[in-house]
Design a protein around this motif. Structure first.
Motif, PDB file in Angstrom:
ATOM      1  N   LEU A   1       0.837  -1.198   0.000  1.00 31.71           N
ATOM      2  CA  LEU A   1       0.000   0.000   0.000  1.00 31.71           C
ATOM      3  C   LEU A   1       0.876   1.254   0.000  1.00 31.71           C
ATOM      4  N   SER A   2       1.944   1.250   0.793  1.00 32.48           N
ATOM      5  CA  SER A   2       2.864   2.393   0.854  1.00 32.48           C
ATOM      6  C   SER A   2       3.537   2.622  -0.494  1.00 32.48           C
ATOM      7  N   MET A   3       4.036   1.544  -1.097  1.00 28.99           N
ATOM      8  CA  MET A   3       4.713   1.677  -2.391  1.00 28.99           C
ATOM      9  C   MET A   3       3.743   2.141  -3.475  1.00 28.99           C
ATOM     10  N   TYR A   4       2.509   1.655  -3.419  1.00 31.64           N
ATOM     11  CA  TYR A   4       1.517   2.056  -4.419  1.00 31.64           C
ATOM     12  C   TYR A   4       1.172   3.538  -4.296  1.00 31.64           C
ATOM     13  N   LEU A   5       0.956   4.007  -3.065  1.00 35.95           N
ATOM     14  CA  LEU A   5       0.619   5.412  -2.852  1.00 35.95           C
ATOM     15  C   LEU A   5       1.778   6.325  -3.255  1.00 35.95           C
ATOM     16  N   ILE A   6       2.999   5.914  -2.943  1.00 41.19           N
ATOM     17  CA  ILE A   6       4.179   6.697  -3.342  1.00 41.19           C
ATOM     18  C   ILE A   6       4.282   6.761  -4.863  1.00 41.19           C
ATOM     19  N   THR A   7       4.030   5.627  -5.530  1.00 38.12           N
ATOM     20  CA  THR A   7       4.091   5.571  -6.999  1.00 38.12           C
ATOM     21  C   THR A   7       3.072   6.501  -7.635  1.00 38.12           C
ATOM     22  N   VAL A   8       1.821   6.398  -7.181  1.00 34.02           N
ATOM     23  CA  VAL A   8       0.750   7.210  -7.751  1.00 34.02           C
ATOM     24  C   VAL A   8       0.978   8.693  -7.467  1.00 34.02           C
TER      25      VAL A   8
ATOM     26  N   VAL B   1       1.813   6.079 -17.718  1.00 32.75           N
ATOM     27  CA  VAL B   1       1.875   4.635 -17.964  1.00 32.75           C
ATOM     28  C   VAL B   1       2.326   3.906 -16.700  1.00 32.75           C
ATOM     29  N   ASP B   2       3.263   4.479 -15.947  1.00 32.72           N
ATOM     30  CA  ASP B   2       3.726   3.856 -14.705  1.00 32.72           C
ATOM     31  C   ASP B   2       2.596   3.740 -13.681  1.00 32.72           C
ATOM     32  N   ILE B   3       1.755   4.763 -13.598  1.00 30.92           N
ATOM     33  CA  ILE B   3       0.594   4.707 -12.693  1.00 30.92           C
ATOM     34  C   ILE B   3      -0.344   3.573 -13.120  1.00 30.92           C
ATOM     35  N   CYS B   4      -0.616   3.488 -14.410  1.00 32.35           N
ATOM     36  CA  CYS B   4      -1.509   2.446 -14.924  1.00 32.35           C
ATOM     37  C   CYS B   4      -0.900   1.059 -14.745  1.00 32.35           C
ATOM     38  N   PHE B   5       0.405   0.949 -14.988  1.00 28.74           N
ATOM     39  CA  PHE B   5       1.110  -0.330 -14.866  1.00 28.74           C
ATOM     40  C   PHE B   5       0.990  -0.881 -13.449  1.00 28.74           C
ATOM     41  N   THR B   6       1.257  -0.036 -12.467  1.00 34.40           N
ATOM     42  CA  THR B   6       1.170  -0.467 -11.071  1.00 34.40           C
ATOM     43  C   THR B   6      -0.270  -0.735 -10.655  1.00 34.40           C
ATOM     44  N   SER B   7      -1.187   0.066 -11.177  1.00 32.88           N
ATOM     45  CA  SER B   7      -2.607  -0.091 -10.811  1.00 32.88           C
ATOM     46  C   SER B   7      -3.220  -1.371 -11.368  1.00 32.88           C
ATOM     47  N   THR B   8      -2.540  -2.000 -12.303  1.00 33.75           N
ATOM     48  CA  THR B   8      -3.043  -3.249 -12.861  1.00 33.75           C
ATOM     49  C   THR B   8      -2.932  -4.416 -11.880  1.00 33.75           C
ATOM     50  N   THR B   9      -1.945  -4.360 -10.989  1.00 39.06           N
ATOM     51  CA  THR B   9      -1.678  -5.503 -10.102  1.00 39.06           C
ATOM     52  C   THR B   9      -1.916  -5.221  -8.618  1.00 39.06           C
ATOM     53  N   ILE B  10      -1.430  -4.065  -8.134  1.00 31.74           N
ATOM     54  CA  ILE B  10      -1.403  -3.838  -6.685  1.00 31.74           C
ATOM     55  C   ILE B  10      -2.800  -3.735  -6.062  1.00 31.74           C
ATOM     56  N   PRO B  11      -3.758  -2.984  -6.622  1.00 30.40           N
ATOM     57  CA  PRO B  11      -5.090  -2.934  -5.997  1.00 30.40           C
ATOM     58  C   PRO B  11      -5.722  -4.311  -5.807  1.00 30.40           C
TER      59      PRO B  11
ATOM     60  N   VAL C   1       8.560  -8.045  -8.363  1.00 30.92           N
ATOM     61  CA  VAL C   1       8.169  -6.824  -7.648  1.00 30.92           C
ATOM     62  C   VAL C   1       9.051  -5.662  -8.078  1.00 30.92           C
ATOM     63  N   MET C   2      10.301  -5.964  -8.433  1.00 24.62           N
ATOM     64  CA  MET C   2      11.252  -4.917  -8.805  1.00 24.62           C
ATOM     65  C   MET C   2      10.779  -4.125 -10.014  1.00 24.62           C
ATOM     66  N   TYR C   3      10.358  -4.811 -11.084  1.00 25.54           N
ATOM     67  CA  TYR C   3       9.987  -4.062 -12.289  1.00 25.54           C
ATOM     68  C   TYR C   3       8.515  -3.672 -12.332  1.00 25.54           C
ATOM     69  N   THR C   4       7.651  -4.372 -11.553  1.00 27.30           N
ATOM     70  CA  THR C   4       6.232  -4.016 -11.567  1.00 27.30           C
ATOM     71  C   THR C   4       5.875  -2.957 -10.533  1.00 27.30           C
ATOM     72  N   VAL C   5       6.674  -2.847  -9.467  1.00 28.48           N
ATOM     73  CA  VAL C   5       6.342  -1.918  -8.385  1.00 28.48           C
ATOM     74  C   VAL C   5       7.479  -0.942  -8.092  1.00 28.48           C
ATOM     75  N   VAL C   6       8.674  -1.466  -7.865  1.00 36.75           N
ATOM     76  CA  VAL C   6       9.789  -0.623  -7.407  1.00 36.75           C
ATOM     77  C   VAL C   6      10.235   0.360  -8.487  1.00 36.75           C
ATOM     78  N   THR C   7      10.383  -0.115  -9.727  1.00 35.52           N
ATOM     79  CA  THR C   7      10.836   0.778 -10.805  1.00 35.52           C
ATOM     80  C   THR C   7       9.876   1.938 -11.051  1.00 35.52           C
ATOM     81  N   PRO C   8       8.551   1.697 -11.197  1.00 36.89           N
ATOM     82  CA  PRO C   8       7.631   2.840 -11.342  1.00 36.89           C
ATOM     83  C   PRO C   8       7.638   3.772 -10.135  1.00 36.89           C
ATOM     84  N   MET C   9       7.919   3.230  -8.944  1.00 37.67           N
ATOM     85  CA  MET C   9       7.960   4.065  -7.743  1.00 37.67           C
ATOM     86  C   MET C   9       9.195   4.967  -7.734  1.00 37.67           C
ATOM     87  N   LEU C  10      10.319   4.448  -8.244  1.00 34.87           N
ATOM     88  CA  LEU C  10      11.578   5.204  -8.206  1.00 34.87           C
ATOM     89  C   LEU C  10      11.713   6.211  -9.343  1.00 34.87           C
TER      90      LEU C  10
END
Length: 310
Positions: free
Chosen positions: A32-39, A69-79, A276-285
């Protein structure tokens, strides 16, 4: 074991990271923290670029598209992962799984194509500076993004339709936290030759092709920078590529690490953790990489937050 008909399959089970109940709150809080930071981070980048006239250039136009695209990419899996943890359920419907695969492929490949378009922009800016405004005109920039979207939509649609032809056995447990195409193909009981052929063909064409273009562009950029006589000129040229190069290395290295680790260990759990690295961490960074070393972005962000700009 006899394969069942596709129409009888109504749901799959996403096994996720751990079966231990005591770890679920930790996993929920972390993602949840990583998703909110990404968005939040990527939305700030989009807001900064759209509200600052000084950032209405091709480079920042492509960056704002990448952030979206990074917001959409992460939103496909994390929610979906968060919802399953909250409901203490691992179920995803068949239709939901196919939809997730479609959007995952769409935004993952779009990330790759946008990164290659961005390096082309830097190539023109450094290697052909006098013709930059003529070559990178608004029409070409819009056309490059449009072509990227069309290619990704067609590829995702084809891959998803190819998956619909597969039949599955009674074992419907996916050892991942999302429906990953390769995992789904491995679960199938029917012939998967065409699916594997299409996956490898798309990987070479839409993954390897842009990567080869990125390597070629950077080789020309390095050659052009080497010919610049002043140290200040070299530093300025390198600084415009530093953020993009960091993101390219992060994205491709994490994706390569995922498939190398999964091939070496043959463990789906290790592959899930690595992905997790390319689906969550990379869009967050990405927002941090582009903002920390970019004075224009930092100035625009300060203006939005309300910090006086010096």
């Amino acid at each position: 074991m006899e394969p069942e008909n596709d129409t009888q399959i109504s749901e799959f089970f996403l096994l996720g990271f751990s079966e231990k109940p005591e770890l679920q709150p930790l996993i929920f809080g972390l993602f949840l923290s990583m998703y909110l930071i990404t968005v939040f981070g990527n939305m700030l980048i989009i807001l900064a670029i759209s509200t600052d006239p000084n950032l209405h250039t091709p480079m920042y136009f492509f960056l704002s598209n990448l952030s979206f695209v990074d917001i959409c990419f992460t939103s496909t899996t994390i929610p979906k992962l968060l919802m399953n943890i909250q409901k203490e359920s691992k179920i995803i419907t068949y239709a939901g799984c196919v939809s997730q695969i479609y959007f995952l492929i769409l935004f993952a490949v779009l990330d790759v194509l946008l990164l290659s378009v961005m390096v082309y922009d830097r190539f023109v800016a450094i290697c052909h500076p006098l013709h930059y405004t003529i070559i990178m005109n608004p029409r070409l920039c819009g056309l490059l993004v449009l072509i990227s979207w069309v290619m990704c939509i067609l590829n995702s649609l084809l891959q998803s339709l190819m998956m619909l032809r597969l039949s599955f056995c009674s074992h419907l447990h996916i050892p991942h936290f999302f429906c990953e195409l390769n995992e789904m193909v491995q679960l199938a009981c029917s012939d998967t030759f065409l699916n594997n052929l299409m996956m490898y063909f798309a990987a070479v064409l839409l993954g390897g092709g842009p990567f080869a273009g990125i390597l070629y562009s950077y080789s020309k950029i390095v050659s052009s920078i080497h010919r610049i006589s002043s140290a200040q000129g070299k530093y300025k040229a390198l600084s415009t590529c530093a953020s993009h190069l960091s993101v390219v290395c992060l994205f491709y290295c994490t994706m390569l690490g995922v498939y190398l680790s999964s091939a070496a260990t043959q463990s789906s759990h290790s592959s899930a953790v690595a992905s997790v690295m390319y689906t969550v961490v990379t869009p967050m960074l990405n927002p941090f990489i582009y903002s920390l070393r970019n004075r224009d972005i930092k100035r625009a962000l300060k203006r939005i937050i309300g910090i006086p700009v010096m």
